[in-house]
Motif scaffolding. Structure first.
Motif, short mmCIF file in Angstrom:
data_model
loop_
_atom_site.label_atom_id
_atom_site.label_comp_id
_atom_site.label_asym_id
_atom_site.label_seq_id
_atom_site.Cartn_x
_atom_site.Cartn_y
_atom_site.Cartn_z
N GLU A 1 0.79 -0.96 -0.14
CA GLU A 1 -0.20 -0.07 0.08
C GLU A 1 0.78 1.18 0.09
O GLU A 1 0.55 2.20 -0.55
N ASP A 2 2.05 1.13 0.54
CA ASP A 2 2.97 2.40 0.57
C ASP A 2 3.49 2.63 -0.72
O ASP A 2 3.91 3.86 -0.94
N ARG B 1 9.23 8.01 5.78
CA ARG B 1 8.94 7.06 4.99
C ARG B 1 8.77 7.41 3.43
O ARG B 1 9.15 6.77 2.57
N GLU B 2 8.04 8.51 3.23
CA GLU B 2 7.68 8.88 1.76
C GLU B 2 9.10 9.28 1.33
O GLU B 2 9.38 9.02 0.03
N GLU B 3 10.07 9.98 1.80
CA GLU B 3 11.43 10.19 1.34
C GLU B 3 12.33 8.82 0.97
O GLU B 3 13.02 8.83 0.10
N SER C 1 9.19 -0.28 -5.63
CA SER C 1 9.53 1.13 -6.02
C SER C 1 9.62 1.17 -7.41
O SER C 1 9.96 2.38 -8.00
N GLY C 2 9.96 0.02 -7.93
CA GLY C 2 10.41 0.01 -9.36
C GLY C 2 12.00 -0.10 -9.79
O GLY C 2 12.27 0.60 -10.56
N THR C 3 12.55 -0.40 -8.73
CA THR C 3 14.23 -0.19 -8.67
C THR C 3 14.73 -1.65 -8.66
O THR C 3 14.28 -2.30 -7.60
N PHE D 1 5.21 -11.14 -1.80
CA PHE D 1 5.35 -11.08 -0.38
C PHE D 1 4.61 -10.00 0.24
O PHE D 1 5.16 -9.07 0.84
N SER D 2 3.38 -10.13 0.19
CA SER D 2 2.62 -9.03 0.44
C SER D 2 2.14 -9.07 2.16
O SER D 2 2.21 -10.31 2.57
N LYS D 3 1.75 -8.09 2.57
CA LYS D 3 1.51 -8.15 4.14
C LYS D 3 0.25 -8.95 4.37
O LYS D 3 0.03 -9.68 5.51
#
Length: 371
Positions: A189-190, A259-261, A290-292, A346-348
């Motif tokens: 979700e983050d 967290r956002e940063e 995050s796509g990295t 690997f979801s919560k």
């Protein structure tokens, strides 16, 4: 069901605390026992409950220097007396907290992030020639005592659960006991907003880590110094002064950020650098969410989350090997959709279900035994 939670210490919010946070979500009224508690260092979900601490918490400066008090940890754990009635004791343990004595007739499920790595396979990493003399001397004097106490404390655990197959094998090797495996998770979700609107990539690599010896931040710094490539490092810890002292102009320390940063730091980076030996490693999952992609040392828990499709591996912890991996990575083009898909496995929600299923099975079997 009356539940009591255990966690080694509350001084920051990293992978172990994310697991603890889920335990707190599942049991919002459960009291929490821990050696040390720095108010405001974790999340409201964790801290919004009764928290009991050991005698260590009253020592001035302990929140910053608690690692130096390792020989006192067993006595601190033994000194924690659970005063509430409990059907279930659920611990999140990587050090001594599994040694807290459970109440009579309760069941103790211990989610083991790792046997104490600084006593076993990574002893030389923590207490080798590069460690201060007093640490090497203290480790030599107290090692047998700590190992014996650690082994004895397993008698207090009814159901051990490893956070990775890599850890399960280490539990078998060092403790001589069998355990199940439930992998940790990435809180997807983050990362929803970032996945829907991916930012442009920038010309830097990233590390998100504690500054502990086993993380091998020093290896990354030395390699990126040599390559004159940008490396942004998010985090803090005991090696911070040393790591800054060996850093060149292309290394940037961002400290502990929001967290956002952190997510933004992941999303804009070319790749995550992950040079240590990890028991599991939530950070690579968050990077992929995050796509990295990830450039990782090919050993340990990362082999349970990373594949050749989402990562570039290196095989020795040397500057030459890490440099080779970076240069090889820069010739590749990894699709972000592949990264998102791997992280989603690997979801919560999957983690919660597996924990609840384990608890239900354990308590049902206890009822049969009691009967």
């Amino acid at each position: 069901m009356k539940v009591v939670l255990l966690h080694d210490w509350l001084t920051g919010f990293r992978g172990g605390e994310r697991v603890l946070e889920v335990f707190c979500e599942l049991f919002p009224d459960a009291p929490l026992y821990t050696l040390i508690y720095k108010e405001g260092s974790t999340s409201p979900m964790i801290e919004n409950r009764v928290i009991h601490t050991s005698f260590l918490n009253s020592i001035p400066g302990v929140h910053k220097h608690y690692r130096k008090l390792l020989p006192l940890f067993p006595k601190a754990a033994e000194g924690l007396k659970i005063i509430e009635e409990a059907d279930l004791v659920l611990s999140s343990s990587h050090c001594v907290i599994k040694g807290v004595k459970k109440p009579a007739d309760s069941v103790h499920i211990s989610y083991i992030h790792s046997p104490m790595r600084y006593l076993y396979d990574q002893y030389d990493v923590y207490f080798g020639a590069d460690a201060p003399f007093y640490q090497r001397l203290g480790a030599k004097v107290f090692k047998n005592y700590l190992v014996n106490w650690d082994l004895d404390s397993n008698a207090n655990v009814d159901v051990p659960i490893a956070n990775a197959e890599f850890v399960r094998k280490r539990i078998q090797k060092y403790y001589g006991i069998d355990s199940g495996v439930i992998h940790p998770f990435v809180d997807l979700e983050d990362f929803k907003s970032t996945q829907e609107n991916p930012p442009e990539k920038e010309d830097y690599y990233v590390m998100v880590t504690a500054f502990a010896p086993n993380k091998r931040v020093d290896l990354a710094i030395k390699t990126f110094n040599k390559m004159k490539k940008r490396l942004k490092i998010i985090g803090s810890g005991q090696q911070e002064e040393y790591l800054k002292s060996i850093s060149g102009d292309t290394i940037e320390f961002l400290g502990n950020v929001s967290r956002e940063e952190v997510i933004e730091g992941f999303a804009k980076a070319k790749a995550l650098i992950f040079p240590g030996v990890e028991d599991f490693g939530i950070t690579p999952l968050e990077s992929m969410a995050s796509g990295t992609p990830v450039i990782a040392y090919k050993i340990g828990g990362v082999l349970e989350t990373l594949t050749d499709d989402v990562a570039e591996f290196f095989h020795e912890q040397t500057e030459e090997e890490l440099q080779r991996a970076v240069l090889s990575f820069e010739k590749r083009d990894i699709d972000q959709s592949v990264l998102y898909k791997r992280a989603s496995e690997f979801s919560k929600e999957v983690f919660k279900k597996k924990i609840l299923d384990l608890i239900e099975t354990t308590m049902r079997n206890k009822g049969k035994t009691d009967a």
